[in-house]
Design an enzyme around this catalytic site. Structure first.
Site, PDB file in Angstrom:
ATOM      1  N   PHE A 442       0.818  -1.212   0.000  1.00 47.54           N
ATOM      2  CA  PHE A 442       0.000   0.000   0.000  1.00 47.54           C
ATOM      3  C   PHE A 442       0.857   1.270   0.000  1.00 47.54           C
ATOM      4  CE2 PHE A 442      -4.256  -1.219   2.277  1.00 47.54           C
ATOM      5  CZ  PHE A 442      -4.921  -1.202   1.067  1.00 47.54           C
ATOM      6  N   GLU A 443       0.409   2.299  -0.696  1.00 49.14           N
ATOM      7  CA  GLU A 443       0.954   3.662  -0.623  1.00 49.14           C
ATOM      8  C   GLU A 443       2.465   3.714  -0.835  1.00 49.14           C
ATOM      9  OE1 GLU A 443      -1.540   5.266  -0.787  1.00 49.14           O
ATOM     10  OE2 GLU A 443      -2.963   3.990   0.223  1.00 49.14           O
TER      11      GLU A 443
END
Length: 618
Positions: A442-443
């Site tokens: 994620f991210e």
């Protein structure tokens, strides 16, 4: 009663004994707050998390989301807790009450949200996602945009997303091809496709607000030509009423390893008509604006990894206390000896203490950064505000990547404690491990966070931010040196801190030399070693707080009475547990990190010298 999801005693220790939350009650911003009010918030959060959110964990995973004709239906069990989160105003605890928040400190928000995210991140993210969208609008939007969107996003009446990734761009955001064409009414027609959009479509809210990165026709190539647009699922009229459906549609959802209850969507804009958007901020400033949301998301992702870890650890501890298997080693070959709980076996105790030390260290680390947010917001002068904001910037990639990685390892170790049971869906740890794995992706992957740390953060303000951080660590070490029983741990931590500083200088220098690729090949090992040193710091800090408290309880008792006290007195056992966590981590785990730092300083370039064919598979 066994703790579930999070350890309330440990939360209170970090809030009040280690980080002194009550100092904030003396500031203008939080002068109306007190310990009783904070305790009530955390107590209510715990009750809500256990009673309402936790029951959706396994059920939502099994049901998953349903995609049909451009619509996404969430698990039915999510509807009640989502509405309760909205009704009880849990969604924006730190924001101004005027825009739907509660005005609470960031440390309190983290304490409350441990019980939500640890219970079921897949459900809670539907209510959380709009906060980052709202924050960008608050910081960069016009007054009109704030009036139309801000409160609805902060209160989760409307959902929010983050639309960056494209099929051919991935983490290379500058390569995106989504375009924006100016219309006569100063809105923009957006055309393009996005993938991996968390909760890009669902049926929990009447509207979803998408912040979309796109390039205005004629804008420069790369990241400097990217703008950001507010793209509602349903157009919002000037008076706040809802208008026609916008042409931003979900074309499918991903089948994932975990987080089955969270919709990961592919989104198409302008494929069947006109997808209208409002420019947020200035043209070509999209990346600068989006990074405000990205940094918040990175902190939240690291927090997610930690929350899954603390829940998995507590499940493992409770299982180890109840699971009867094998005889105590001291009984040798005594065939008549009874079987004992597995928590009495040395190797199980090693796994549990490894998990305990990491969970406690991560909690202190995350709350420490939350405290930096609070101190920045309450700062009496600009210098103090800037100092805390710089620490946040330095530590954000570590919160994200270290806690994501170690959080997943804690989950897998919890499965190991469960043995064969942990690999089955009869126990929650296998789902926690599946759900947690995404945190390191994620991210921005962990490797991207490591490059950010090395390429941008270590050299901030000519290295003064890193040196300030090292100074904070040395203050704790010096304090612990004054406590006789902690002196050996303090000396070991001082060595670790010195080697971290030495290695940071070496790899930073190499990153600016012709062999910079060798430095970046070691960026991830350096980041993880720095995270380990931070864990040692946090655990030594905990031990330095706990040791005097334990002495007050134990003072004057002989060894037999001390053992009896530890068996019966919860506070004595807790404070002793803090010291043992620090002992274990600094003596057993930190030496591995020092070896990693030594390898980084050696600067071996095998990663670069190996040919592509040398990897095999050809």
């Amino acid at each position: 009663m066994a703790q579930q999801i999070a350890d309330r005693r440990d939360i209170d220790f970090v809030l009040y004994e280690q980080l002194d939350l009550q100092q904030l009650f003396k500031t203008e911003k939080h002068r109306d707050l007190n310990k009783k009010m904070v305790d009530m918030v955390v107590t209510e959060a715990r009750a809500f998390g256990i009673k309402e959110v936790l029951p959706t964990h396994a059920e939502g995973d099994k049901a998953g989301v349903i995609f049909e004709n451009g619509k996404v239906v969430v698990p039915e069990c999510f509807r009640r807790p989502y509405q309760l989160m909205v009704d009880n105003e849990w969604t924006s605890l730190t924001e101004d009450p005027a825009v739907g928040g509660q005005g609470l400190p960031h440390m309190v928000m983290r304490a409350a949200y441990e019980y939500f995210i640890g219970a079921n991140y897949a459900m809670v993210i539907y209510a959380m996602e709009g906060h980052g969208t709202g924050k960008m609008i608050e910081l960069f939007g016009t007054d009109k945009q704030k009036n139309l969107f801000l409160k609805k996003l902060y209160t989760a009446q409307w959902g929010g997303t983050m639309d960056l990734t494209e099929p051919e761009a991935g983490s290379d955001v500058g390569a995106l091809i989504t375009s924006a064409r100016r219309l006569d009414d100063d809105t923009f027609a957006i055309t393009g496709n996005k993938i991996y959009i968390t909760n890009g479509e669902h049926d929990l809210t009447e509207n979803i607000i998408h912040p979309v990165l796109a390039r205005i026709e004629g804008a420069p190539a790369g990241t400097r030509g990217i703008s950001i647009f507010i793209v509602p699922k349903v157009w919002v009229n000037d008076d706040g009423s809802l208008g026609e459906t916008n042409d931003i549609v979900c074309t499918g959802t991903e089948e994932k390893m975990g987080l089955h209850g969270s919709a990961t969507c592919a989104m198409s804009m302008g494929s069947k008509g006109v997808c209208r958007g409002l420019l947020l901020g200035e043209e070509n400033s999209g990346m600068k604006i989006m990074f405000h949301m990205m940094n918040e998301a990175r902190l939240d992702v690291g927090f997610m990894g930690f929350c899954n870890a603390t829940a998995a650890f507590l499940y493992a501890v409770n299982f180890a206390r109840e699971r009867i298997q094998g005889k105590d080693l001291a009984e040798g070959k005594n065939a008549e000896a009874p079987s004992v709980p597995i928590i009495r076996h040395p190797d199980v105790r090693r796994m549990l203490l490894w998990m305990k030390a990491h969970v406690e260290g991560m909690r202190s680390f995350i709350y420490y950064v939350a405290r930096c947010f609070d101190l920045a917001e309450c700062a009496a002068d600009e210098k103090e505000r800037e100092r805390n904001e710089d620490l946040i910037a330095l530590l954000t990639p570590l919160i994200k990547a270290y806690c994501a990685s170690r959080g997943f390892e804690v989950c897998t170790e919890a499965m190991q404690v469960h043995g064969g049971c942990g690999y089955t869906m009869d126990y929650p740890v296998e789902q926690l491990a599946r759900d947690c794995k995404i945190a390191s992706i994620f991210e921005g992957t962990d490797g991207i966070q490591a490059m950010d740390l090395l390429g941008r953060k270590l050299g901030m303000k000519k290295g003064s931010v890193f040196m300030d951080f090292m100074g904070e660590m040395k203050k704790t070490i010096q304090k612990a040196k004054g406590i006789g029983s902690l002196e050996p741990l303090s000396v070991a931590m001082e060595t670790a801190a010195d080697q971290l500083g030495e290695t940071a200088m070496a790899i930073g220098k190499q990153a600016m030399s012709p062999s910079f690729k060798t430095a970046f090949a070691s960026a991830h090992p350096f980041m993880m070693a720095m995270g380990d040193v931070i864990m040692g710091w946090m655990l030594l800090w905990r031990a330095a707080v706990s040791s005097p408290q334990l002495e007050k309880i134990m003072g004057g008792l002989d060894d037999e009475k001390k053992a009896e006290k530890l068996d019966k007195d919860k506070n004595a056992a807790f404070y002793d547990g803090q010291i043992q966590s620090a002992r274990y981590f600094i003596n057993a785990v930190l030496p591995v990190a020092l070896g990693r730092l030594a390898a980084v300083r050696a600067g071996d370039d095998a990663v670069l010298k190996i040919t592509e064919r040398g990897f095999g598979g050809v």
